[in-house]
Scaffold this motif. Structure first.
Motif, mmCIF file in Angstrom:
data_model
loop_
_atom_site.group_PDB
_atom_site.id
_atom_site.type_symbol
_atom_site.label_atom_id
_atom_site.label_comp_id
_atom_site.label_asym_id
_atom_site.label_seq_id
_atom_site.Cartn_x
_atom_site.Cartn_y
_atom_site.Cartn_z
ATOM 1 N N MET A 1 0.831 -1.198 0.000
ATOM 2 C CA MET A 1 0.000 0.000 0.000
ATOM 3 C C MET A 1 0.864 1.246 0.000
ATOM 4 O O MET A 1 0.401 2.322 -0.303
ATOM 5 C CB MET A 1 -0.896 -0.102 1.225
ATOM 6 N N ARG A 5 2.610 3.099 -7.620
ATOM 7 C CA ARG A 5 2.556 2.106 -8.672
ATOM 8 C C ARG A 5 2.438 2.738 -10.051
ATOM 9 O O ARG A 5 2.366 2.072 -11.036
ATOM 10 C CB ARG A 5 1.422 1.125 -8.420
ATOM 11 N N HIS A 9 1.328 9.046 -10.380
ATOM 12 C CA HIS A 9 1.181 9.191 -8.942
ATOM 13 C C HIS A 9 2.255 10.143 -8.403
ATOM 14 O O HIS A 9 1.973 11.105 -7.706
ATOM 15 C CB HIS A 9 1.345 7.796 -8.350
ATOM 16 N N ARG A 12 1.950 13.763 -9.623
ATOM 17 C CA ARG A 12 0.927 14.518 -8.916
ATOM 18 C C ARG A 12 1.424 14.973 -7.552
ATOM 19 O O ARG A 12 1.227 16.075 -7.129
ATOM 20 C CB ARG A 12 -0.316 13.651 -8.735
ATOM 21 N N SER A 56 -17.508 6.692 3.008
ATOM 22 C CA SER A 56 -16.679 5.614 2.443
ATOM 23 C C SER A 56 -15.200 5.929 2.312
ATOM 24 O O SER A 56 -14.441 5.039 1.948
ATOM 25 C CB SER A 56 -17.221 5.236 1.060
ATOM 26 N N CYS A 57 -14.787 7.165 2.551
ATOM 27 C CA CYS A 57 -13.391 7.518 2.259
ATOM 28 C C CYS A 57 -12.665 8.177 3.426
ATOM 29 O O CYS A 57 -11.476 7.957 3.628
ATOM 30 C CB CYS A 57 -13.310 8.463 1.066
ATOM 31 N N CYS A 60 -10.033 6.902 6.160
ATOM 32 C CA CYS A 60 -8.612 6.779 5.807
ATOM 33 C C CYS A 60 -8.056 8.083 5.267
ATOM 34 O O CYS A 60 -6.908 8.432 5.539
ATOM 35 C CB CYS A 60 -8.426 5.716 4.742
ATOM 36 N N HIS A 61 -8.864 8.794 4.473
ATOM 37 C CA HIS A 61 -8.372 10.031 3.839
ATOM 38 C C HIS A 61 -8.648 11.225 4.750
ATOM 39 O O HIS A 61 -9.563 12.014 4.505
ATOM 40 C CB HIS A 61 -9.024 10.223 2.469
ATOM 41 N N PRO A 68 -2.655 8.703 1.516
ATOM 42 C CA PRO A 68 -1.676 9.744 1.168
ATOM 43 C C PRO A 68 -2.230 11.169 1.151
ATOM 44 O O PRO A 68 -1.456 12.110 1.188
ATOM 45 C CB PRO A 68 -1.182 9.333 -0.225
ATOM 46 N N MET A 69 -3.530 11.332 1.063
ATOM 47 C CA MET A 69 -4.041 12.716 1.075
ATOM 48 C C MET A 69 -5.377 12.774 1.809
ATOM 49 O O MET A 69 -6.082 11.782 1.917
ATOM 50 C CB MET A 69 -4.170 13.269 -0.349
ATOM 51 N N SER A 83 -8.698 11.618 -10.487
ATOM 52 C CA SER A 83 -8.143 10.408 -9.903
ATOM 53 C C SER A 83 -9.229 9.664 -9.109
ATOM 54 O O SER A 83 -9.308 8.434 -9.122
ATOM 55 C CB SER A 83 -6.969 10.813 -9.008
ATOM 56 N N ARG A 87 -10.267 5.838 -9.797
ATOM 57 C CA ARG A 87 -10.103 4.792 -8.776
ATOM 58 C C ARG A 87 -11.432 4.188 -8.341
ATOM 59 O O ARG A 87 -11.498 3.037 -7.929
ATOM 60 C CB ARG A 87 -9.401 5.351 -7.542
ATOM 61 N N MET A 97 -10.735 2.015 -5.182
ATOM 62 C CA MET A 97 -11.142 2.749 -3.982
ATOM 63 C C MET A 97 -12.663 2.768 -3.877
ATOM 64 O O MET A 97 -13.328 2.974 -4.873
ATOM 65 C CB MET A 97 -10.609 4.182 -4.031
#
Ligand code: HEC
Length: 473
Positions: A1, A5, A9, A12, A56-57, A60-61, A68-69, A83, A87, A97
């Motif tokens: 994770m 990849r 990425h 950006r 749903s996001c 983690c975000h 990451p953001m 993005s 995703r 995602m």
């Protein structure tokens, strides 16, 4: 994770940090005037998108979580619009995602904490982005969702927090496998654990999500004499897990005077000299609690994974006979980098039905917990068939070098194929009672059944023929 990849990425991220900001700002059109889009009845951030991200996001975000953001505000979300569309709408699991990969076209569909997006929501996001990702009317914005802070725990207030010895990884160093020194829990009476959570703390300053050095850590408990106890495994900690709430009927036992041992720890470098440790938080059942059911396992697997190079669509099967009546509470696919899909079928009374299938992305070791009335009730004698699907080609970005043959092994570049399945073992009486209760709650007519409950079709268990013999006729 933690791996990047794709080249885009990186680009950006570089743009977002420092010198590239000007290019970034120029590349993003200014959002249309606030309320216009809403007045035209179009999809807007405040009305349609924010609620999806909250549900749903954002777990983690958000700052101090794993992603990451942050996606907490319109200003944070807007640069990621394209993005996000890509995703959320992709069909393959790798990189999808949110990282929830249950196949919605087959098997059981009711799970606890399901954060997946519906087809309609995915389409809404697509229309929003196509339309220039407008903000919309600020009055439509839902109240912000609140989360546990960095020093708080998702499982709630713990009764006990154990801190492991610190470990140090150099900025660039080969991966390290080994054990940590055991740590005394500091409790002198026997208790049952209701929930636990493990968090990594470190002096790394790297951006959100990029700072961890613990890849995974396997734990066990030692009694006062230094012997392991308990006939079950403790859950494995992997980067970014939120915690485990165990089924209340089967708390996990710890003896007074015991110590926690991390016997198998995998560390990796993160590009920065880092010293880190784990905090392990436990919530106990009240003193005097006793489990009312027996913990079981539908863990099974095979070492026979013989993966040819440069070939997609390779599948391997593995089997298990369920020896006791069992409630399957967890669907826990486990493969390694080449894995892309995993299914479990139940074969019972001459029939086979798919319980669950999920895509697989080795950046996420997920367990899916069935909702109460969906957890399979498997009679003794059921045969489970697992199937793992592998893609060992350059199309799978998790593979280091698809020109290699690979077989079974413990490294991520080797393969595994197994099901990690804590479950609940039921006596004949308990099993019949659970089947009857489910029939009633679901309002099943005689002869009617649901996926995962083959005996739900019986309105009465024949007295002279116990349920476990049904499949041996
Ligand atoms: C369980 C945690 C988790 C959830 C839930 C989650 N994400 Fe992520 N997301 C991550 C992590 C970790 C990464 C970085 C790894 C990767 O790129 O796959 C990431 C990466 C991304 C990226 C790519 C970022 C880049 O650097 O290119 C996008 C876009 C994204 N997430 C959007 C979303 C959206 C939209 C949702 C909700 C619909 C969501 N995520 C839900 C953890 C999560």
């Amino acid at each position: 994770m933690l791996m990047d990849r794709s080249g885009t990425h990186w680009i950006r991220r570089m743009k977002a940090s420092g010198a590239g900001i000007a290019i970034l700002a120029a590349a993003i059109a200014l959002p249309p005037a606030t309320a216009d889009a809403a007045e035209r009845g179009e999809v807007t951030y405040t009305k349609d998108i924010a609620p999806i991200l909250q549900r749903s996001c954002q777990n983690c975000h958000r700052p101090s979580s794993m992603a990451p953001m942050s996606l907490m505000t319109y200003e944070e979300v807007r640069p990621w619009a394209r993005s996000i569309r890509q995703r959320t709408s992709q069909t393959g699991a790798v990189g999808k995602m949110p990282p929830w990969f249950i196949d919605k076209t087959v098997g059981i569909q009711d799970f606890k904490d399901d954060v997946s997006l519906s087809a309609a929501e995915i389409e809404t996001i697509g229309r929003w982005v196509d339309n220039g990702a407008p903000r919309g009317n600020p009055a439509d914005l839902p109240a912000p969702r609140t989360f546990a802070g960095a020093d708080e725990w998702d499982i709630g207030e713990p009764d006990l927090i154990v801190t492991t010895p610190a470990v140090t990884m150099a900025a660039e160093a080969p991966d390290w496998w080994g054990a940590l020194e055991p740590v005394a829990l500091g409790i002198d009476e026997d208790r049952y654990v209701a929930a636990m959570q493990v968090k990594e703390f470190s002096d790394a300053t790297g951006g959100v999500g990029g700072k961890f050095i613990f890849h995974h850590a396997l734990m066990t408990m030692l009694d006062e004499d230094g012997n392991t106890f308990g006939d079950y495994g403790w859950p494995n900690t992997t980067t970014g897990r939120f915690g485990w709430t165990f089924d209340p009927e089967v708390g996990r036992y710890v003896k007074g005077g015991s110590s926690l041992l991390y016997h198998s720890v995998h560390l990796h470098a993160n590009g920065e000299d880092t010293t880190a440790y784990l905090k392990v938080a436990f919530k106990f059942h009240p003193a005097g609690y006793q489990p009312t059911k027996q913990l079981g396992s539908l863990g099974f697997g095979t070492p026979d994974v013989d993966l040819r190079p440069m070939e997609a669509d390779q599948a391997f099967e593995f089997f298990m006979t369920v020896e006791e009546h069992t409630r399957m509470t967890t669907f826990g696919p486990h493969m390694h980098a080449p894995g892309v899909r995993f299914c479990i079928e139940a074969i019972y009374g001459g029939r086979s039905e798919t319980l669950s299938c999920a895509g697989y992305d080795h950046n996420w070791i997920r367990a899916y917990l069935y909702a109460e009335d969906a957890a399979p009730l498997l009679p003794k004698g059921t045969i489970l068939r697992g199937t793992g699907y592998f893609d060992n080609t350059p199309a799978n970005p998790n593979i280091v070098d698809p020109r290699n043959w690979t077989g079974f092994g413990h490294r991520s570049i080797d393969n595994m194929l197994l099901h990690i399945g804590p479950a609940i073992t039921l006596t004949e009486e308990e099993f019949q009672a659970e089947v009857a209760a489910r029939r009633e709650r679901l309002g099943l007519a005689p002869g009617e059944t649901v996926v995962g409950c083959p005996l739900c079709s019986l309105s009465e268990f024949p007295a002279d023929r116990p349920a476990q013999d049904q499949n041996q006729q």
